[in-house]
Design an enzyme around this catalytic site. Structure first.
Site, PDB file in Angstrom:
ATOM      1  N   GLY A  72      35.018  -9.761  -5.066  1.00 16.36           N
ATOM      2  CA  GLY A  72      33.582  -9.729  -5.335  1.00 16.36           C
ATOM      3  C   GLY A  72      33.157 -10.962  -6.096  1.00 16.36           C
ATOM      4  CD  GLN A  93      31.890 -13.713 -11.270  1.00 18.67           C
ATOM      5  OE1 GLN A  93      31.580 -13.006 -10.326  1.00 18.67           O
ATOM      6  NE2 GLN A  93      33.134 -13.887 -11.638  1.00 18.67           N
ATOM      7  CB  CYS A 105      36.851 -11.341 -14.227  1.00 20.85           C
ATOM      8  SG  CYS A 105      35.223 -12.078 -14.036  1.00 20.85           S
ATOM      9  CG  LEU A 106      37.088 -14.574  -8.846  1.00 20.60           C
ATOM     10  CD1 LEU A 106      36.142 -14.868  -7.686  1.00 20.60           C
ATOM     11  CD2 LEU A 106      38.505 -15.004  -8.506  1.00 20.60           C
ATOM     12  CG  HIS A 162      33.901  -6.645 -12.360  1.00 17.61           C
ATOM     13  ND1 HIS A 162      35.034  -6.761 -13.145  1.00 17.61           N
ATOM     14  CD2 HIS A 162      33.537  -7.925 -12.052  1.00 17.61           C
ATOM     15  CE1 HIS A 162      35.315  -8.050 -13.303  1.00 17.61           C
ATOM     16  NE2 HIS A 162      34.425  -8.777 -12.655  1.00 17.61           N
ATOM     17  CD  GLU A 163      31.520  -8.578  -8.705  1.00 18.50           C
ATOM     18  OE1 GLU A 163      31.042  -9.445  -9.453  1.00 18.50           O
ATOM     19  OE2 GLU A 163      32.713  -8.572  -8.366  1.00 18.50           O
ATOM     20  CG  HIS A 171      29.943 -10.701 -13.513  1.00 15.52           C
ATOM     21  ND1 HIS A 171      30.433 -11.468 -14.546  1.00 15.52           N
ATOM     22  CD2 HIS A 171      31.019 -10.395 -12.744  1.00 15.52           C
ATOM     23  CE1 HIS A 171      31.750 -11.611 -14.409  1.00 15.52           C
ATOM     24  NE2 HIS A 171      32.137 -10.962 -13.328  1.00 15.52           N
TER      25      HIS A 171
HETATM   26  O1  GNR Z   1      38.565 -10.398  -7.462  1.00 14.49           O
HETATM   27  C1  GNR Z   1      38.310  -9.526  -8.296  1.00 14.49           C
HETATM   28  N1  GNR Z   1      39.134  -8.451  -8.405  1.00 14.49           N
HETATM   29  C2  GNR Z   1      38.841  -7.336  -9.185  1.00 14.49           C
HETATM   30  C3  GNR Z   1      39.871  -6.447  -9.433  1.00 14.49           C
HETATM   31  C4  GNR Z   1      39.627  -5.309 -10.175  1.00 14.49           C
HETATM   32  C5  GNR Z   1      38.376  -5.072 -10.670  1.00 14.49           C
HETATM   33  C6  GNR Z   1      37.344  -5.963 -10.435  1.00 14.49           C
HETATM   34  C7  GNR Z   1      37.572  -7.089  -9.698  1.00 14.49           C
HETATM   35  S1  GNR Z   1      36.278  -8.188  -9.376  1.00 14.49           S
HETATM   36  C8  GNR Z   1      37.140  -9.683  -9.179  1.00 14.49           C
HETATM   37  C9  GNR Z   1      36.215 -10.799  -8.732  1.00 14.49           C
HETATM   38  C10 GNR Z   1      35.179 -11.049  -9.818  1.00 14.49           C
HETATM   39  O2  GNR Z   1      35.407 -11.601 -10.842  1.00 14.49           O
HETATM   40  N2  GNR Z   1      33.997 -10.556  -9.605  1.00 14.49           N
HETATM   41  O3  GNR Z   1      33.045 -10.677 -10.542  1.00 14.49           O
HETATM   42 NI    NI Z   2      34.075 -10.823 -12.434  1.00 10.43          NI
END
Ligand code: GNR
Ligand code: NI
Length: 171
Positions: free
Chosen positions: A46, A51, A92-93, A134-135, A138
């Site tokens: 995601g 980001q 998270c990236l 999670h997104e 952000h």
């Molecule tokens: O790639 C991603 N893997 C992930 C794994 C577990 C819970 C959430 C994520 S999101 C993350 C990509 C990202 O940072 N999205 O904002």
């Molecule tokens: Ni993230």
């Protein structure tokens, strides 16, 4: 194909609150395409516009094994969360190479616009539910490490700052 630069924690721009998209036009479609390229290249499941330093409510997700089922969420809102919670090991990236458990509602219902500007709803559980929450965090300027203890967050912050300095020195 265009790749966007992904902001790395700690960075104050990760804490900006995204504004709703007024109209799903060509500009937004270009952002969606570039975000998808960036997510697949990373690779991640995601990516939120925040980001990549774009402060508009846009999210792309692909939780498929083959990475060929792109989901686009414009102006997403969580309209229902389950009372049951589930802990998931998140990454998270924007927080490279750190993973930790976060407890969140196990299921959510999200309403959003698709890339054609058409409203839809999705009931999510498992990784999709985790990823959506999670997104959407952000977009509100929240990074998953903010659910961890101050101690853990401080350690992560220091390690990433040190790493950024080393990388800058290599150039
Ligand atoms: O790639 C991603 N893997 C992930 C794994 C577990 C819970 C959430 C994520 S999101 C993350 C990509 C990202 O940072 N999205 O904002
Ligand atoms: Ni993230």
């Amino acid at each position: 194909m265009a790749l966007l630069n992904v902001l790395c924690y700690p960075d104050s721009r990760l804490h900006k609150v995204a504004k709703p998209v007024a109209q799903v036009d060509a500009r937004i479609k270009k952002i969606v395409a570039d975000m998808a390229d960036t997510m697949y290249e990373a690779p991640g499941v995601g990516l939120a516009a925040t980001q990549v330093d774009i402060h508009e409510r846009i999210v792309v997700i692909d939780i498929s094994e083959e990475q060929n089922e792109l989901r686009v969420f414009i102006n997403p809102e969580i309209i229902w969360s389950s009372p049951e919670k589930k802990a998931w090991r998140e990454g998270c990236l924007s927080v490279p190479e750190f993973y930790d458990e976060v407890e969140r509602p196990a299921q959510v219902r999200v309403r959003a616009l698709d890339v054609d500007g058409k409203e839809f709803e999705v009931d999510a559980d498992g990784l999709l539910a985790v990823c959506l929450q999670h997104e959407l965090d952000h977009l509100q300027g929240k990074v998953f490490v903010e659910y961890l203890s101050i101690l853990k967050r401080t350690r992560i912050s220091q390690k990433l700052k040190k790493r950024a300095k080393e990388l800058a020195g290599e150039r």
